[in-house]
Every structure is written in structure tokens, then in C-alpha cells.
Write a protein that holds these residues in place. Structure first.
Motif: not given
Length: 556
Positions: A214-219
Motif C-alpha cells: 500500500v505504501t509503495a503504491v501511494a508513494r
């Protein structure tokens, strides 16, 4: 999988899969999320008097995926999350990117085929640093019913065929096969030897961590210009505007400011999962609770694959023990109806814990007890309510709905299909608004940390510049050297606590680049140290140090 040890295992930075096809595009913005960036972008939105193209409500995997799809097509996008990235269901999954075998067995070929395709996209193109092959072993004993001895193998063969039809090569995900008893024990040393005849072996995919995805997609979305704002609660929403409250009190009443403000938009999409009914009246979601146990991997002899055990009396349900970080195993999964108000953090029931222990113990040489349970975690699946049937029987299909006020809601579905769900939601937004848009790009768009992502590392931190802990490279891919080089903490490669292979640099990076604003953000979502209470307590001082040491004007 990493073991529970203070010894630092190192690996070269340049260990990315060579088969990945890079896509060379340059983001217009940095991918770094920080308190400073959040404050600046909130101020811009408060002062804005023209609509953005899209507001996305919800910072789980679906919302983050929609923000990435939209921003990468050129839409001006705002993502609003009431708590933190991956706060809800998206951090409580089994951490699998699976090919949908269960759905194939129930005749839902559509979900199974889509899951296999989407799994292949992550494994080969968009997130090869976060997705890895996982061996699954189903042991067969002399007392296993004949049907139970045959069906798993047939399902695995069908799954292999589905993988090949989806374009996943055998060198990336091997085919199903039969294992002799000795090889079953090699994969899972703790398996019961008495009466063990053979085993079925299948290969699926495991996420390094669901919250990290999730963090990678959001970033990555932020790198394409999306405003990703956490602690921003949506109070009201329609198809053209949202009323937002800054949960950190950015307005604080000074100079006539107020913490509530309105954002106008050409379209608004709610991706709030089990909370969809709160945002969109009339949408019926029937939550189902899935619980996992956290135990020491040593209890099963540090298995190399996932032990998979059929649930007695069921033809298509299994429990499993999956290798995880820090020398742990995650034992799951339950499927329990969870009516009533939706809690922020679901809690495992004692009956679920006993159920999981009972099922898995049927295949173990030495039975697990309640004392072996180091921690538990539970998530609520956002199942679209059909009005009848057990939650285990409800469809895992997703639904895209439009309310009378124009608000688009997407709910249901599986984590593995997040990219496809996002594509469909943004396609609808583009059709409805007529906004000028490029075609969907996310089938070939590498996430931050993946080979081909264009984020430029700091000078002197490129591939081959240093040797880094293998666990750090597994979590950050090609960003790993940058994580260490940009640490605001001293002794960056030291563990945050005894026995945990999370470095101090990772805690610092969570604050400077991954939008962590609190100790909970660092321990429970950017890392998963918080899954075991004892580990969490040990790592709290390092998390506090990371927040205190990092300047509030960190990279943005």
C-alpha cells in the motif's frame, strides 16, 4: 525469510530480477511523503477555488491503486485517509498475492483468471521486489479421506494451467507436483511423520508485506503528482465535493481558520472497504472476520514453505502456516460473520484461536498450544452483501456503484485484483467527466523500489555501492541504499531492537519518505514489528527517536 538473529546478513543492492522490463518515465514529483508535504498540500487545497479532477476517499490498497491509476493518466488527484495508509483491512490480509485457486474450485473462473493475471503483473513487472514465489505443501496421511487425498492435487494442476494461460512462466512460478514423505518433511520439518504418505506441492505468491505494498503504491502515486493526505477525515461526500476535517488540527482556530474545509472535484470515488456504508448510504457490506495467529517459526522447524491443512468436513477450505519476517509464522485463516458496528481494529475471538490451532495441529508432530501464540491479528473482508448465505460462501467479486448524488463507490474484491479494480474505477470517472486522460498505464508501471522506477537515488548510493542487510533489500528493493544514505538516525544499520531485522534507517525513512506521523504508524504499518506485543514494546524507543530526530521539514 529472515530469522530471529542479531547477525546482519548482507546482499548486494543489484539483486533485482533480471527478467523485469523497465519502463523509463520521469515522475514530475518526488515520491517522498512527509509531515511537511502533508501540511503544504493541505494548505494548497484549503486555498483552492477550482475543482480537482478526482478525490479518492480511503488509503487502503484500493484507494491507493485508484490514486496511482488516475495520477499516472494525468488526472489531478487527491487521496484522503481518515487514519493512516493501510490502516484497515489492507494490513490484515494473509499477505498473499494468490492466483485464486479457491474460486476456481467453486466454479468462479472469472475471479480465478483475473487473480492469476494480476498476480503475474505484480510478480514480473510492477512489484517484483515485494512479491515472491511461495511453496505450498498439503500433506496426505494414511487416514486422509480418499477425496481429500486427491482434490488438492487436482486443484493445484488446474492452478498451474491457469498460471500458464495467464502468461506466468514456469521459471517464475513452478508447476504443481507430488512430493514423497521425505521431501514434505524437508519443506516443513515440523510435519507429523506418523502415517505421512506423500504431499501435494503448489507454488503461489507471497507479499513481503501487504502494508508495504500500500505504501509503495501511494508513494508511486505521489511521484505522479497525487496529493496523498492522511489524518484527513471526510465528513460528507457527493459526486462533486467533499467536506474534510484535518484530524491533526491544522486550522486550530487561529486567524479565523477552521479544521473543516471543502474540496470541489469533477469526480469523487469512495474506496473505504468495510466502512463503505458510512460514506455511501444504501451500500450494504457484510464484514467477515479473518484471524491469524503469530507463532515462532522454530515451532515447526523453520519451514521453507507454507503448511496447508484441509479444514475437516469442508471440501474447499484450508488453514495454513506461512513463513513471515522475524522468524515468525502466520497461522490462518478464519471466516466468521462480523455484524454490527465496524471497529477500527478488529480483535480475534478465543474460539477462532482454538479453531486454528486445532486444524493445524492435525498435521503437526508436536501440537501447538495457546502458549505458542505470540500475537494475533484480524481483518474484516468487505464482502458485498447478497442478503443470504454464510460469509464463507459470499462472492469475492468487487462492485462499482454510483449513488444518486454522483458519488462512485467501489468495494468488495481481493487484494490481488487491486490494480484492475482501480483501472475500472478510473475508466468510469473518465467516461463520466470527459476529463482529458491518457490510457491506463498501470500494467507496466513499476512501483517505487522496483526495477525500472525512475526515482533517482542520492549520489553514491546506486547498485553495487555498498552491501546491505538482505531483509532491508527485500523490503525496499532498489531504494535500499537510499534508505541508509538518507537516515537521520546514527548507527543506521543497527537493529531497532534485539532479535528484529529492522534497521534504524528504516524507521527514519518511514518518517522522512513514507508519511509516518506517529509511533503507531512506524511500528504497525511501515514495519510490522507491532504484530507481536513484546517486539513492539522493544522497538518503541527507536520509533520515538526517529520522530524526534527527523526535522519537520524533511524531504517533500
Amino acid at each position: 525469510m529472515t530469522g530471529q538473529s542479531d547477525r546482519v546478513h548482507t546482499t548486494p543492492v543489484h539483486t533485482a530480477p533480471a527478467h523485469t522490463t523497465p519502463v523509463h518515465t520521469t515522475p514530475a514529483h518526488t515520491t517522498a511523503l512527509s509531515a511537511a508535504r502533508r501540511a503544504r498540500e493541505l494548505a494548497e487545497l484549503r486555498d483552492r477555488d477550482t475543482p480537482v479532477d478526482l478525490v479518492v476517499i480511503g488509503g487502503g490498497i484500493t484507494g491507493a491503486g485508484i490514486a496511482l491509476d488516475a495520477a499516472s493518466r494525468g488526472l489531478e488527484t487527491v487521496l484522503l485517509e481518515a487514519h493512516d495508509l493501510a490502516f484497515g483491512t489492507s494490513r490484515w490480509s494473509s499477505k498473499l498475492a494468490h492466483g485464486g485457486l479457491r474460486y476456481l474450485a467453486t466454479g468462479n473462473v472469472g475471479i480465478a483468471r483475473r487473480s492469476a493475471v494480476e498476480r503475474g503483473i505484480m510478480l514480473d513487472r510492477t512489484a517484483p521486489h515485494l512479491v515472491r514465489p511461495l511453496a505450498q505443501v498439503v500433506p496426505v496421511f494414511r487416514d486422509t479421506p480418499p477425496l481429500g487425498a486427491v482434490l488438492p492435487g487436482l486443484g493445484f494442476v488446474a492452478g498451474t494451467l491457469l498460471s500458464r494461460l495467464a502468461g506466468t512462466r514456469a521459471d517464475r512460478l513452478p508447476g504443481a507436483r507430488i512430493l514423497g514423505a521425505g521431501k514434505v518433511a524437508r519443506y516443513v520439518p515440523g510435519v507429523r511423520r506418523d502415517g505421512l504418505v506423500f504431499g501435494h506441492l503448489n507454488w503461489d505468491c507471497q507479499l513481503v508485506d501487504d502494508a508495504r505494498l500500500v505504501t509503495a503504491v501511494a508513494r508511486t502515486a505521489a511521484g505522479h503528482g497525487a496529493r496523498v493526505i492522511t489524518r484527513a477525515r471526510v465528513l460528507e461526500a457527493s459526486g462533486t465535493r467533499v467536506t474534510v476535517r484535518d484530524e491533526l488540527g491544522g486550522g486550530d482556530g487561529k486567524d479565523g481558520d477552521d479544521d473543516d474545509f471543502t474540496i470541489a472535484a469533477r469526480a469523487v470515488v469512495s474506496a473505504t472497504g468495510v466502512w463503505a456504508g458510512e460514506t455511501t448510504p444504501g451500500v450494504r457490506v457484510r464484514p467477515s472476520r479473518g484471524t491469524h495467529l503469530v507463532i515462532s517459526a522454530a515451532a515447526l522447524g523453520d519451514p521453507e514453505g507454507a503448511l496447508t491443512v484441509p479444514v475437516p468436513g469442508e471440501t474447499n477450505r484450508f488453514c495454513f502456516a506461512i513463513p513471515a519476517d522475524f522468524g515468525r509464522l502466520h497461522v490462518g485463516l478464519t471466516d466468521v460473520d462480523a455484524p454490527g458496528p465496524v471497529p477500527d481494529v478488529p480483535v480475534a475471538g478465543e474460539d477462532e484461536i482454538e479453531f486454528l490451532l486445532d486444524v493445524v495441529n492435525r498435521a503437526l508432530q508436536t501440537a501447538l498450544t495457546r502458549d505458542d501464540v505470540l500475537g494475533t491479528f484480524s481483518g474484516l473482508r468487505p464482502l458485498v452483501d447478497s442478503g443470504d448465505g454464510d460469509t464463507a460462501d459470499l462472492s469475492r467479486e468487487h462492485a462499482v456503484l454510483t449513488s444518486d448524488n454522483g458519488l462512485i463507490t467501489i468495494t468488495g474484491g481481493k487484494l490481488t485484483e487491486y490494480r484492475l479494480m482501480a483501472e475500472q474505477a478510473v475508466d468510469l470517472v473518465v467516461r463520466r467527466t470527459g476529463v482529458d486522460s491518457a490510457p491506463c498505464r498501470t500494467t507496466d508501471l513499476p512501483l517505487v523500489g522496483a526495477p525500472g522506477h525512475p526515482e533517482v537515488a542520492r549520489p553514491g548510493t546506486g547498485p553495487g555501492a555498498t552491501r546491505l542487510p538482505a531483509s532491508l533489500v527485500a523490503r525496499f528493493g532498489q531504494e535500499a541504499a537510499t534508505v541508509v544514505a538518507e537516515s537521520m538516525l546514527d548507527r543506521p544499520l543497527e537493529p531497532v531492537a534485539h532479535g528484529l531485522d529492522v534497521t534504524r534507517a528504516e524507521f527514519s525513512y518511514a518518517v522522512t519518505h513514507e508519511g509516518a506521523l506517529t509511533v503507531d504508524d512506524i511500528l504497525d504499518r511501515r514495519s510490522r514489528v507491532g504484530l507481536v506485543p513484546a517486539d513492539r514494546a522493544a522497538a518503541v524507543p527507536a520509533a520515538r527517536e526517529a520522530l524526534a530526530t527527523t526535522p519537520r521539514d524533511a524531504p517533500s
